[in-house]
Structure formats: C-alpha cells, structure tokens
Design an enzyme around this catalytic site. Structure first.
Site, short mmCIF file in Angstrom:
data_model
loop_
_atom_site.label_atom_id
_atom_site.label_comp_id
_atom_site.label_asym_id
_atom_site.label_seq_id
_atom_site.Cartn_x
_atom_site.Cartn_y
_atom_site.Cartn_z
N GLY A 249 0.75 -1.25 0.00
CA GLY A 249 0.00 0.00 0.00
C GLY A 249 0.77 1.28 0.00
O GLY A 249 0.16 2.36 -0.13
N TYR A 335 -10.48 5.89 -11.01
CA TYR A 335 -10.12 6.57 -9.75
C TYR A 335 -9.68 8.02 -9.95
O TYR A 335 -9.13 8.62 -9.04
CB TYR A 335 -8.93 5.86 -9.07
N CYS A 362 -15.29 4.44 -27.70
CA CYS A 362 -16.56 5.16 -27.82
C CYS A 362 -17.13 5.37 -26.43
O CYS A 362 -18.06 4.66 -26.02
CB CYS A 362 -17.52 4.36 -28.68
N TYR A 391 -0.72 -1.73 -12.20
CA TYR A 391 -2.17 -1.64 -12.43
C TYR A 391 -2.53 -1.01 -13.79
O TYR A 391 -3.54 -0.32 -13.90
CB TYR A 391 -2.85 -0.88 -11.27
N1 LLP Z 1 -1.81 -7.10 -0.63
C1 LLP Z 1 -3.13 -7.17 -0.81
C2 LLP Z 1 -3.91 -8.15 -0.09
C3 LLP Z 1 -3.75 -6.30 -1.72
O1 LLP Z 1 -5.07 -6.36 -1.88
C4 LLP Z 1 -2.97 -5.37 -2.44
C5 LLP Z 1 -3.59 -4.46 -3.39
C6 LLP Z 1 -1.59 -5.35 -2.23
C7 LLP Z 1 -1.04 -6.22 -1.31
C8 LLP Z 1 -0.67 -4.42 -2.97
O2 LLP Z 1 -0.94 -3.08 -2.72
P1 LLP Z 1 0.00 -1.94 -3.35
O3 LLP Z 1 1.36 -2.06 -2.67
O4 LLP Z 1 0.11 -2.19 -4.79
O5 LLP Z 1 -0.68 -0.68 -3.03
N2 LLP Z 1 -6.19 -1.11 -8.93
C9 LLP Z 1 -5.93 -0.12 -7.92
C10 LLP Z 1 -5.14 -0.69 -6.77
C11 LLP Z 1 -5.83 -1.87 -6.11
C12 LLP Z 1 -5.00 -2.48 -5.03
C13 LLP Z 1 -5.56 -3.79 -4.62
N3 LLP Z 1 -4.83 -4.46 -3.62
C14 LLP Z 1 -5.18 1.03 -8.57
O6 LLP Z 1 -4.94 0.99 -9.75
O7 LLP Z 1 -4.85 2.00 -7.90
#
Ligand code: LLP
Length: 432
Positions: A249, A335, A362, A391
C-alpha cells in the site's frame, strides 16, 4: 531526470528510459506499448528485502503483489531477487507456476476463492492460503482433509483503519468486503475456529489497509493493532501466532505534486512499532511479511502512444487523442488517477500546453487525464505517460475489441519483448 532517475532526455530532445530512446522504441515495437525498466524493479525489490530483514529480522520476507503487474517474466525476476509473491486468482497462480516460481513462497489471497482455486492452490503446494472468512476456512479444511494434508494458512483481519486514500482502494475498514474485523469480535471468532479446524495449521495473520498511501502513520497504527491482537490471542487462547503479514500500500510519485517516499525509512518506522511492542511485552517477534505491488513496479513503467487528432474547442478545452486509452489504462476512468504525460519526441520543450489526453474508445470517460500540462502536440507525435508499471497492463481489457499492447523490458541498454502484442486473431480465438 524526469520524476525518476531512469527517465531522462537525450541530445535529440527525446525521452529516454533506462538509457534507450523512446522514439526509437516506438518505431521498433509500435504503439501503444508498455515499456518496463527491469533494473528499477530489481532495485526496488532489493530495497524492500534489505529493509525488511534489517528491521524485522532475518525471517522477514517481502512478497511481490503480482496483481499490480502479472506476466511470466515478472515472477522469474521476483524469484531471482529472493522475494515471495502474493497471488490472488487461479490465473495468477497458473502464470507463476508456468514461470517456475517456487510454490512454497506463494501466498494465495482473494476474498472469494472458488473450490477450484482452493484445489489448484493445494495441488501446487502453495506456501500459505490467506483465508478471508468462515465459509472459506471450512472449504479449505474440507479440501485439505480430502487430500490428507495439513494446509498452512493465514487469516485476513480488518484492523479498522482509514488510510486517507481513494475510497475504491481502501480495504482495511470494518465494513470492508475483505477479512474479519477485530472490532466486531469476528476476528477472534475465526481465529478460534481456525485453531480448532481439521487439517489446518494457523500460522499467522494478514492485514492490508489500502493502496497509494503516502502517510506512514496508518501503517504503524495497523501494525500496532495487529501485534496487540496477536498478544490478545496468546493471552486468551494460549496460542502463538508466528507470522504477521502487514500487506502493501505505500504510495508512488505519479506527478511532481506527489512526494517521493523513502521506502526503507517507512519500513523502519513501521518495524519499530512491532519490535518495541514485542520487547516491552515479552512476546516473540513474529516473522513479518510485507506485500508491496505498486511501489515495486509502478515507476519502472511508461506507456508510449502515437498522437492522432488534436482538437481545440475554443473557450473550453483541448484534446489530444492517442491510439490507446482506457483499455490499456483504466485508472483515470476508475479513480481519477493523475499522471505525467509528455511528448516523447520533444521532451526537451516546456510543457506549456494544457490538454485532456483522450483514448479512442466510444466512451466520453475514456481519458488518460484531464487538463494535463504537456508539450504542444501534432498528429504522429509519440506521447509518453509515465509511471504506468503498476495496475495498467494487469488491468488492461479488450474493450471495443482493442488488442492489448505488448510489454517490452529494458535492461542494460537493450529492449526485448516480454509479452507480445495481441493480434486481431487472438481476439477471435475463443469465439465459436
Ligand atoms: N496485498 C493485498 C492483499 C492487496 O489487496 C494489495 C492491493 C496489495 C497487497 C498491494 O498493494 P500496493 O502495494 O500495490 O498498493 N487497482 C488499484 C489498486 C488496487 C489495489 C488492490 N490491492 C489502482 O490501480 O490504484
């Protein structure tokens, strides 16, 4: 340097990535195309691995959240760098297996695993299944029993944290669809059931509070809540939780307005909460897992497009249309995510023009960004959108029957295809 050290401008005024001219890359591989600098991913993986083991102890392990960028080669890179991985679907598991990723270092996630997912995961011998809820706990227990094995699991817990990010990517609040909340007592209930369940070994707990978070405090708060819960389990049930997975995150710099996080320092801050609590309360330090996705891969990627029409609506706005859009990058539509864009063949010129960069679907919402500061554009220019490593490819679709772009990896001054461009034949391959 533009936002990151691997992005620069050469003598021709062209944007470069990993030392390679993006205009040349566009000519060689066509557009749209995702270009990924492999060294950046490797460096980020090393930063996480070093910071995790230095601050949480030798048993700590970062897991690459492969939902952020998923194709065979990325799993090979994660394996070579010594990371584990987070897979969230049968498809990700299948890809990881096809790449030869060691099964015992796979953590299998998802809030609604199907029976087939569970059976595939056990067939592969994944290291941990991260169980989301009670129904799933018993489904995993039944499958393990049928196979006469003991399945190691973590439980997904919602610590009840609001991390101040886009609401679509918040996951750790009490009303989340993910996990069991401590606040409602459901977390303790599922822990008791997991300890008692047949053919299950409860190894640890997992939490993930959300994504694209710049403030370290919510992570420290979540770590604090989780380690206290582990102490509570020890005191009330006499059961030792050995593993703590703190999720991913941490945020990434997409535009000049975003800060650049020092990931090692952030990990050290979060670690001190856990190590101090354990020391003060005589609790054994759990083995910690971190689960970064975006912060490992986002900055490594750019997307190259070719500019088509440029439309000025006097008194309203300017549109630059490109040969891609929401099928290869749905993040603005979903988003309102902000990006940095530039004209790659005039990257040395000031970004003096304000335009909305539109895709070719479209759909009015098919935008890469609104009111972006960019160089004035002409048909045929190469437009680069930066920081698209996370992503984008993994969220790409075939909307409007547009084939997905290729993924090109750059390393040591050379570029190679990691994922080929989809063809029209690929699009009809499954049509009967
Ligand atoms: N662990 C779990 C259980 C998760 O659900 C996620 C992301 C991560 C780790 C990795 O998080 P990160 O370090 O990438 O923030 N599609 C969205 C982001 C969705 C994230 C979902 N879970 C976007 O494009 O911003």
């Amino acid at each position: 340097m533009i936002l990151y050290p691997h992005l620069s401008v050469n003598e021709q005024g062209h944007l470069t990535i990993g030392g390679l001219d993006t205009v040349e890359l566009a000519r060689e591989f066509g557009t749209p195309a995702y270009i990924i600098d492999e060294d950046v991913i490797r460096q980020n993986m090393r930063i996480y691995l070093k910071a995790a083991t230095e601050n949480f102890g030798a048993g700590a392990l970062p897991l690459f959240a492969s939902k952020s960028l998923c194709f065979k080669e990325i799993y090979k890179i994660a394996a070579e760098e010594g990371l584990g991985i987070d897979c969230v679907s049968g498809g990700e598991l299948y890809t990881a297996r096809a790449a030869g990723f060691p099964a015992e270092k796979i953590f299998f996630h998802g809030n609604n695993k199907t029976d087939r997912d569970i059976s595939d995961a056990m067939e592969m011998g994944v290291g941990r299944i991260v169980v989301d809820n009670i129904d799933e706990l018993y489904a995993v227990s039944d499958e393990a029993k049928a196979r006469s094995i003991t399945q190691k699991i973590l439980l997904r817990i919602t610590p009840g944290i609001d991390p101040h990010t886009h609401k679509a990517v918040v996951t750790g609040s009490v009303d989340s669809k993910f996990g069991s909340a401590i606040e409602t007592g459901q977390a303790m209930d599922i822990v008791k059931r997991a300890i008692a369940a047949d053919n299950i070994e409860l190894c640890g707990l997992h939490c993930h509070i959300g994504s694209q978070i710049f403030d370290v405090q919510p992570f420290s708060d979540a770590a604090d809540i989780m380690i206290r819960f582990i102490a509570d389990i020890k005191n009330t049930l006499g059961y030792t939780i050995k593993e703590l997975n703190l999720g991913g995150g941490l945020g990434v710099r997409y535009t000049e307005d975003d800060p650049q996080i020092d990931y090692a320092a952030a990990i050290s801050d979060i670690a001190s909460v856990v190590t101090d609590f354990c020391a003060q309360n005589g609790i054994a330090m759990p083995e910690v897992r971190l689960e970064p996705g975006r912060s490992l891969v986002a900055a490594a990627g750019i997307t190259l497009y070719t500019v088509g029409s440029v439309k000025e609506i006097p008194g309203f706005k300017n549109y630059i249309s490109v040969d891609g859009g929401m099928p290869d990058n749905p993040r603005y539509a979903l988003y309102q995510s902000r990006y940095t864009a530039l004209i790659a063949n005039r990257a040395d010129m000031p970004r003096s023009y304000r335009a909305t960069v539109a895709g070719r679907c479209c759909e009015s919402g098919d935008l890469i960004g609104e009111d972006m500061d960019i160089q004035p554009a002409r048909r045929g220019d190469i437009l680069a959108v930066l920081v698209t490593g996370a992503y984008n490819y993994s969220m790409a679709s075939n909307y409007n029957r547009i084939p997905r772009p290729p993924v090109i990896m750059v390393k040591g001054g050379k570029a190679r295809l990691a994922v080929a461009r989809e063809t029209y034949e690929d699009l009809i391959r499954l049509d009967l």
